[in-house]
Design a protein around this motif. Sequence first.
Motif, PDB file in Angstrom:
ATOM      1  N   HIS A 180      79.150  63.325  90.351  1.00 57.55           N
ATOM      2  CA  HIS A 180      78.705  62.256  91.259  1.00 57.55           C
ATOM      3  C   HIS A 180      77.110  61.982  91.530  1.00 57.55           C
ATOM      4  CE1 HIS A 180      82.909  62.332  92.622  1.00 57.55           C
ATOM      5  NE2 HIS A 180      83.009  63.287  92.881  1.00 57.55           N
ATOM      6  N   HIS A 181      76.792  61.793  90.231  1.00 53.34           N
ATOM      7  CA  HIS A 181      75.208  61.713  90.086  1.00 53.34           C
ATOM      8  C   HIS A 181      74.954  60.783  89.355  1.00 53.34           C
ATOM      9  CE1 HIS A 181      76.234  63.449  86.343  1.00 53.34           C
ATOM     10  NE2 HIS A 181      74.888  63.387  85.973  1.00 53.34           N
ATOM     11  N   ASP A 182      73.623  60.188  89.280  1.00 58.12           N
ATOM     12  CA  ASP A 182      73.217  58.864  88.444  1.00 58.12           C
ATOM     13  C   ASP A 182      72.371  59.967  87.525  1.00 58.12           C
ATOM     14  OD1 ASP A 182      72.344  56.045  87.480  1.00 58.12           O
ATOM     15  OD2 ASP A 182      70.337  56.994  88.200  1.00 58.12           O
ATOM     16  N   GLU A 183      72.680  59.798  86.188  1.00 54.27           N
ATOM     17  CA  GLU A 183      71.859  60.700  85.174  1.00 54.27           C
ATOM     18  C   GLU A 183      70.633  60.323  85.058  1.00 54.27           C
ATOM     19  OE1 GLU A 183      71.020  63.420  82.459  1.00 54.27           O
ATOM     20  OE2 GLU A 183      72.544  63.484  83.903  1.00 54.27           O
ATOM     21  N   ALA A 184      70.376  59.026  85.233  1.00 53.01           N
ATOM     22  CA  ALA A 184      68.968  58.524  84.701  1.00 53.01           C
ATOM     23  C   ALA A 184      68.036  59.063  86.040  1.00 53.01           C
ATOM     24  CB  ALA A 184      69.069  56.915  84.838  1.00 53.01           C
ATOM     25  N   THR A 185      68.493  59.028  87.182  1.00 50.12           N
ATOM     26  CA  THR A 185      67.735  59.680  88.193  1.00 50.12           C
ATOM     27  C   THR A 185      67.585  61.096  88.094  1.00 50.12           C
ATOM     28  OG1 THR A 185      68.657  57.951  89.714  1.00 50.12           O
ATOM     29  CG2 THR A 185      67.501  59.862  90.758  1.00 50.12           C
ATOM     30  N   VAL A 186      68.615  61.686  87.707  1.00 52.35           N
ATOM     31  CA  VAL A 186      68.291  63.355  87.472  1.00 52.35           C
ATOM     32  C   VAL A 186      67.301  63.608  86.386  1.00 52.35           C
ATOM     33  CG1 VAL A 186      69.615  65.398  86.911  1.00 52.35           C
ATOM     34  CG2 VAL A 186      70.765  63.727  88.347  1.00 52.35           C
ATOM     35  N   GLN A 187      67.424  62.819  85.390  1.00 51.57           N
ATOM     36  CA  GLN A 187      66.349  63.236  84.294  1.00 51.57           C
ATOM     37  C   GLN A 187      65.132  62.750  84.675  1.00 51.57           C
ATOM     38  OE1 GLN A 187      67.593  64.672  81.315  1.00 51.57           O
ATOM     39  NE2 GLN A 187      65.333  65.002  81.251  1.00 51.57           N
ATOM     40  N   ARG A 188      65.189  61.756  85.397  1.00 51.43           N
ATOM     41  CA  ARG A 188      63.668  61.105  85.665  1.00 51.43           C
ATOM     42  C   ARG A 188      63.030  62.347  86.830  1.00 51.43           C
ATOM     43  NH1 ARG A 188      65.028  56.480  87.118  1.00 51.43           N
ATOM     44  NH2 ARG A 188      65.335  56.802  89.558  1.00 51.43           N
ATOM     45  N   VAL A 189      63.781  62.861  87.592  1.00 49.43           N
ATOM     46  CA  VAL A 189      63.090  63.702  88.545  1.00 49.43           C
ATOM     47  C   VAL A 189      62.602  64.805  87.492  1.00 49.43           C
ATOM     48  CG1 VAL A 189      63.867  65.738  90.102  1.00 49.43           C
ATOM     49  CG2 VAL A 189      64.327  63.216  90.524  1.00 49.43           C
ATOM     50  N   LEU A 190      63.443  65.435  86.634  1.00 54.89           N
ATOM     51  CA  LEU A 190      63.212  66.601  85.583  1.00 54.89           C
ATOM     52  C   LEU A 190      61.746  66.198  84.967  1.00 54.89           C
ATOM     53  CD1 LEU A 190      66.679  67.661  84.521  1.00 54.89           C
ATOM     54  CD2 LEU A 190      65.113  69.065  86.101  1.00 54.89           C
ATOM     55  N   ASP A 191      61.914  64.932  84.225  1.00 54.62           N
ATOM     56  CA  ASP A 191      60.644  64.367  83.379  1.00 54.62           C
ATOM     57  C   ASP A 191      59.339  64.363  84.267  1.00 54.62           C
ATOM     58  OD1 ASP A 191      62.442  64.309  81.246  1.00 54.62           O
ATOM     59  OD2 ASP A 191      62.632  62.093  81.360  1.00 54.62           O
ATOM     60  N   ILE A 192      59.575  64.066  85.378  1.00 52.93           N
ATOM     61  CA  ILE A 192      58.328  63.885  86.276  1.00 52.93           C
ATOM     62  C   ILE A 192      57.697  65.140  86.661  1.00 52.93           C
ATOM     63  CG2 ILE A 192      57.568  63.092  88.608  1.00 52.93           C
ATOM     64  CD1 ILE A 192      59.221  60.477  88.297  1.00 52.93           C
ATOM     65  N   SER A 193      58.590  65.891  86.910  1.00 50.12           N
ATOM     66  CA  SER A 193      58.316  67.418  87.287  1.00 50.12           C
ATOM     67  C   SER A 193      57.539  68.095  86.325  1.00 50.12           C
ATOM     68  CB  SER A 193      59.617  68.138  87.909  1.00 50.12           C
ATOM     69  OG  SER A 193      60.066  67.647  89.060  1.00 50.12           O
ATOM     70  N   GLN A 194      58.283  68.044  85.035  1.00 53.97           N
ATOM     71  CA  GLN A 194      57.458  68.856  83.842  1.00 53.97           C
ATOM     72  C   GLN A 194      56.304  68.315  83.459  1.00 53.97           C
ATOM     73  OE1 GLN A 194      59.066  71.493  81.942  1.00 53.97           O
ATOM     74  NE2 GLN A 194      56.786  71.363  81.681  1.00 53.97           N
ATOM     75  N   LYS A 195      56.161  66.874  83.538  1.00 51.28           N
ATOM     76  CA  LYS A 195      54.777  66.126  83.400  1.00 51.28           C
ATOM     77  C   LYS A 195      53.767  66.663  84.495  1.00 51.28           C
ATOM     78  CE  LYS A 195      52.492  61.727  82.483  1.00 51.28           C
ATOM     79  NZ  LYS A 195      51.402  62.067  83.539  1.00 51.28           N
ATOM     80  N   ALA A 196      54.211  66.565  85.628  1.00 49.51           N
ATOM     81  CA  ALA A 196      53.207  67.147  86.643  1.00 49.51           C
ATOM     82  C   ALA A 196      52.898  68.551  86.467  1.00 49.51           C
ATOM     83  CB  ALA A 196      54.173  67.043  88.076  1.00 49.51           C
ATOM     84  N   LEU A 197      53.530  69.503  85.985  1.00 44.55           N
ATOM     85  CA  LEU A 197      53.272  70.807  85.628  1.00 44.55           C
ATOM     86  C   LEU A 197      52.392  70.764  84.513  1.00 44.55           C
ATOM     87  CD1 LEU A 197      56.745  73.009  85.630  1.00 44.55           C
ATOM     88  CD2 LEU A 197      54.481  73.214  87.191  1.00 44.55           C
ATOM     89  N   ASP A 198      52.594  70.207  83.626  1.00 43.15           N
ATOM     90  CA  ASP A 198      51.717  70.033  82.497  1.00 43.15           C
ATOM     91  C   ASP A 198      50.372  69.544  82.822  1.00 43.15           C
ATOM     92  OD1 ASP A 198      53.751  70.884  80.917  1.00 43.15           O
ATOM     93  OD2 ASP A 198      54.444  69.028  80.105  1.00 43.15           O
ATOM     94  N   ASP A 199      50.187  68.602  83.581  1.00 43.20           N
ATOM     95  CA  ASP A 199      48.965  67.862  83.960  1.00 43.20           C
ATOM     96  C   ASP A 199      48.380  68.610  85.261  1.00 43.20           C
ATOM     97  OD1 ASP A 199      49.969  66.520  86.167  1.00 43.20           O
ATOM     98  OD2 ASP A 199      50.275  64.723  84.992  1.00 43.20           O
ATOM     99  N   GLY A 200      49.042  69.411  86.077  1.00 42.53           N
ATOM    100  CA  GLY A 200      48.350  70.038  86.985  1.00 42.53           C
ATOM    101  C   GLY A 200      48.484  69.365  88.334  1.00 42.53           C
TER     102      GLY A 200
END
Length: 215
Positions: A180-200
């Motif tokens: 019962h999830h919105d896949e676009a939202t889940v993937q966006r959270v993962l992508d934003i988190s990974q980018k934040a890790l990469d750029d500090g």
Amino acid sequence: DYGCGPGFLSVEVARRVGERGHVHAFDVNVDFVARTKAKLADEGLSDRATVTHLQSDMLPLEPDSLDRLIIKNVMCYVDNPLASLREFHRVVRPGGKVHAIDSDFYMAAFDPITPMDWRAVLDAGIHAFRTPEIGRKLYGLTLAADFSDVAVQVVAAPDTSGGMFNFIQNMAEYARKGGHHDEATVQRVLDISQKALDDGTFFALNPQFLVTATV
């Protein structure tokens, strides 16, 4: 050590109790039980500990058996937290202490994830926890379990190195498994988190409630 997991805490406590002390480690996971036994053996501490595969909510101990009982990041998973705390009260001697450490998942904060996106993922994955708000409830529950004195500390250490990225990934997986999830939202959270890790720019805060209750 209730809910000993792979045994890191059990080993540390076994070191600290010395030759005259004894540690009891419990877990419902057979693999964790085996890993805890192996860690204790590797450290030469097997004679200071008993590791038990727990198969019910009752502890296989006589009343007033323990001086201390530690429950770290476990209470959010138990079926009936109040019943468990009453069981802890039974096995800890008068004057002994129970130390319960746990989170309150609704208080966790992440940046640059938006609060709306995180709450959507959290709500979709929260089925994985029996009591996700257990942190705030521990004080009242320990009082209801007839402990004589209850002290509460809240420890909140900022994470800017990505230590909590694994928690974000796990919650995303729970959300997907729940269906019962919105896949676009889940993937966006993962992508934003990974980018934040990469750029500090990654920032996370997950308050831990440390409740010490005296029998």
